[in-house]
Design a protein around this motif. Sequence first.
Motif, PDB file in Angstrom:
ATOM      1  N   UNK A   1      27.132 -51.428   0.841  1.00  0.00           N
ATOM      2  CA  UNK A   1      26.407 -52.698   0.742  1.00  0.00           C
ATOM      3  C   UNK A   1      25.107 -52.562  -0.051  1.00  0.00           C
ATOM      4  N   UNK A   2      24.748 -51.333  -0.397  1.00  0.00           N
ATOM      5  CA  UNK A   2      23.448 -51.080  -0.998  1.00  0.00           C
ATOM      6  C   UNK A   2      23.389 -51.339  -2.491  1.00  0.00           C
ATOM      7  N   UNK A   3      22.249 -50.974  -3.075  1.00  0.00           N
ATOM      8  CA  UNK A   3      21.911 -51.345  -4.458  1.00  0.00           C
ATOM      9  C   UNK A   3      22.458 -50.385  -5.503  1.00  0.00           C
ATOM     10  N   UNK A   4      23.029 -49.257  -5.087  1.00  0.00           N
ATOM     11  CA  UNK A   4      23.499 -48.286  -6.061  1.00  0.00           C
ATOM     12  C   UNK A   4      24.636 -48.861  -6.902  1.00  0.00           C
ATOM     13  N   UNK A   5      24.715 -48.519  -8.184  1.00  0.00           N
ATOM     14  CA  UNK A   5      25.872 -48.931  -8.989  1.00  0.00           C
ATOM     15  C   UNK A   5      27.135 -48.243  -8.481  1.00  0.00           C
ATOM     16  N   UNK A   6      28.282 -48.855  -8.792  1.00  0.00           N
ATOM     17  CA  UNK A   6      29.541 -48.335  -8.265  1.00  0.00           C
ATOM     18  C   UNK A   6      29.783 -46.884  -8.683  1.00  0.00           C
ATOM     19  N   UNK A   7      29.364 -46.514  -9.889  1.00  0.00           N
ATOM     20  CA  UNK A   7      29.587 -45.142 -10.345  1.00  0.00           C
ATOM     21  C   UNK A   7      28.894 -44.130  -9.433  1.00  0.00           C
ATOM     22  N   UNK A   8      27.692 -44.466  -8.964  1.00  0.00           N
ATOM     23  CA  UNK A   8      26.956 -43.572  -8.062  1.00  0.00           C
ATOM     24  C   UNK A   8      27.600 -43.570  -6.672  1.00  0.00           C
ATOM     25  N   UNK A   9      27.991 -44.752  -6.212  1.00  0.00           N
ATOM     26  CA  UNK A   9      28.668 -44.815  -4.911  1.00  0.00           C
ATOM     27  C   UNK A   9      29.943 -43.980  -4.931  1.00  0.00           C
ATOM     28  N   UNK A  10      30.691 -44.078  -5.995  1.00  0.00           N
ATOM     29  CA  UNK A  10      31.947 -43.331  -6.108  1.00  0.00           C
ATOM     30  C   UNK A  10      31.668 -41.831  -6.108  1.00  0.00           C
ATOM     31  N   UNK A  11      30.598 -41.420  -6.790  1.00  0.00           N
ATOM     32  CA  UNK A  11      30.232 -40.001  -6.803  1.00  0.00           C
ATOM     33  C   UNK A  11      29.893 -39.517  -5.395  1.00  0.00           C
ATOM     34  N   UNK A  12      29.087 -40.270  -4.672  1.00  0.00           N
ATOM     35  CA  UNK A  12      28.674 -39.860  -3.323  1.00  0.00           C
ATOM     36  C   UNK A  12      29.870 -39.786  -2.381  1.00  0.00           C
ATOM     37  N   UNK A  13      30.775 -40.739  -2.501  1.00  0.00           N
ATOM     38  CA  UNK A  13      31.931 -40.809  -1.603  1.00  0.00           C
ATOM     39  C   UNK A  13      33.037 -39.824  -1.979  1.00  0.00           C
ATOM     40  N   UNK A  14      32.979 -39.267  -3.180  1.00  0.00           N
ATOM     41  CA  UNK A  14      34.065 -38.432  -3.671  1.00  0.00           C
ATOM     42  C   UNK A  14      34.059 -37.027  -3.095  1.00  0.00           C
ATOM     43  N   UNK A  15      35.051 -36.255  -3.494  1.00  0.00           N
ATOM     44  CA  UNK A  15      35.230 -34.903  -2.971  1.00  0.00           C
ATOM     45  C   UNK A  15      34.166 -33.921  -3.444  1.00  0.00           C
ATOM     46  N   UNK A  16      33.362 -34.305  -4.436  1.00  0.00           N
ATOM     47  CA  UNK A  16      32.272 -33.434  -4.871  1.00  0.00           C
ATOM     48  C   UNK A  16      30.913 -34.100  -4.633  1.00  0.00           C
ATOM     49  N   UNK A  17      30.874 -35.024  -3.666  1.00  0.00           N
ATOM     50  CA  UNK A  17      29.648 -35.745  -3.362  1.00  0.00           C
ATOM     51  C   UNK A  17      28.970 -35.237  -2.104  1.00  0.00           C
ATOM     52  N   UNK A  18      28.842 -36.140  -1.126  1.00  0.00           N
ATOM     53  CA  UNK A  18      28.137 -35.825   0.120  1.00  0.00           C
ATOM     54  C   UNK A  18      28.939 -36.348   1.305  1.00  0.00           C
ATOM     55  N   UNK A  19      28.807 -35.677   2.448  1.00  0.00           N
ATOM     56  CA  UNK A  19      29.516 -36.160   3.633  1.00  0.00           C
ATOM     57  C   UNK A  19      28.656 -37.163   4.400  1.00  0.00           C
ATOM     58  N   UNK A  20      29.347 -38.112   5.007  1.00  0.00           N
ATOM     59  CA  UNK A  20      28.708 -39.200   5.752  1.00  0.00           C
ATOM     60  C   UNK A  20      28.390 -38.763   7.176  1.00  0.00           C
ATOM     61  N   UNK A  21      27.685 -39.635   7.893  1.00  0.00           N
ATOM     62  CA  UNK A  21      27.442 -39.413   9.320  1.00  0.00           C
ATOM     63  C   UNK A  21      28.754 -39.192  10.063  1.00  0.00           C
ATOM     64  N   UNK A  22      29.707 -40.063   9.804  1.00  0.00           N
ATOM     65  CA  UNK A  22      31.000 -39.994  10.483  1.00  0.00           C
ATOM     66  C   UNK A  22      31.710 -38.675  10.183  1.00  0.00           C
ATOM     67  N   UNK A  23      31.723 -38.290   8.919  1.00  0.00           N
ATOM     68  CA  UNK A  23      32.392 -37.041   8.529  1.00  0.00           C
ATOM     69  C   UNK A  23      31.685 -35.822   9.118  1.00  0.00           C
TER      70      UNK A  23
END
Length: 264
Positions: free
Chosen positions: A176-198
């Motif tokens: 829901x945040x202000x980041x562009x989709x390319x950055x969101x995709x990077x963070x969510x991807x397999x070479x990004x960062x893990x979430x609270x849930x993960x």
Amino acid sequence: MVLHYSVLASGSTGNALYLETEGQRLLIDCGLSGKKMVELLGQIGRKPEDISAILVTHEHSDHIRGLGVFARRFQTPVYANEKTWQAMSPVVGEIPTDQKFVFQANTQRSFGGLDIESFSVSHDAADPMFFVIHEQERKLTLLTDLGYVSGQIKGMIRDSDAYIIEANHDTEMLMMGRYPWSVKRRILGDTGHISNEESGLALAEVLGNRTKKIFLAHLSKDNNMKELARLSVGQRLEGSGLKIGRDIGLFDTDPEHATQLTAI
């Protein structure tokens, strides 16, 4: 000997971990300005000139921002793997040859009474690696900056006395945040960062009888909150039968303030 540690800073803006045993005082990463690193060490009553060595996880700026200045000023030896040295050398500037050492991923080195085991992670850097720190029978895991926690990593970090582990983002806040989709995709991807849930899911699989403390690290300043990270990870752990505060301690880290010096 007893292993003491402090998360000097953790977050999107800079990361550093302090380790201490009798005769050894180490930093893992030096991701804030040289001046700020001195201030953070002062918060736990330690002096920069007493640091025995700096170990580097990877070349992203929030892990090496103050490295060159600190190493040159205090003549501190620096350890990184070959690809990380190549990637970060243009950024950190010239470090004297006699201060430069290679510590490859998936190997082990001893620093006094500390045996430090490096392992590769999936992250968008040259050759990122993190560490399991062994001191006699005690075990501390540092694990941030990775897109997923593999089965191999889970095996290595299982039943640590303490974990400093990434809880980078709340997925809904990120989407829901202000980041562009390319950055969101990077963070969510397999070479990004893990979430609270993960993070909570991984911890529920690896915690053992001797695990007493968890520090939630590398929180995004835009896509997470300390309270939300604690709630999400805590719910996952309590769902696996643990009681937070009774069976295990769940703690914050901060981008500006060091955690208290803690013994394992």
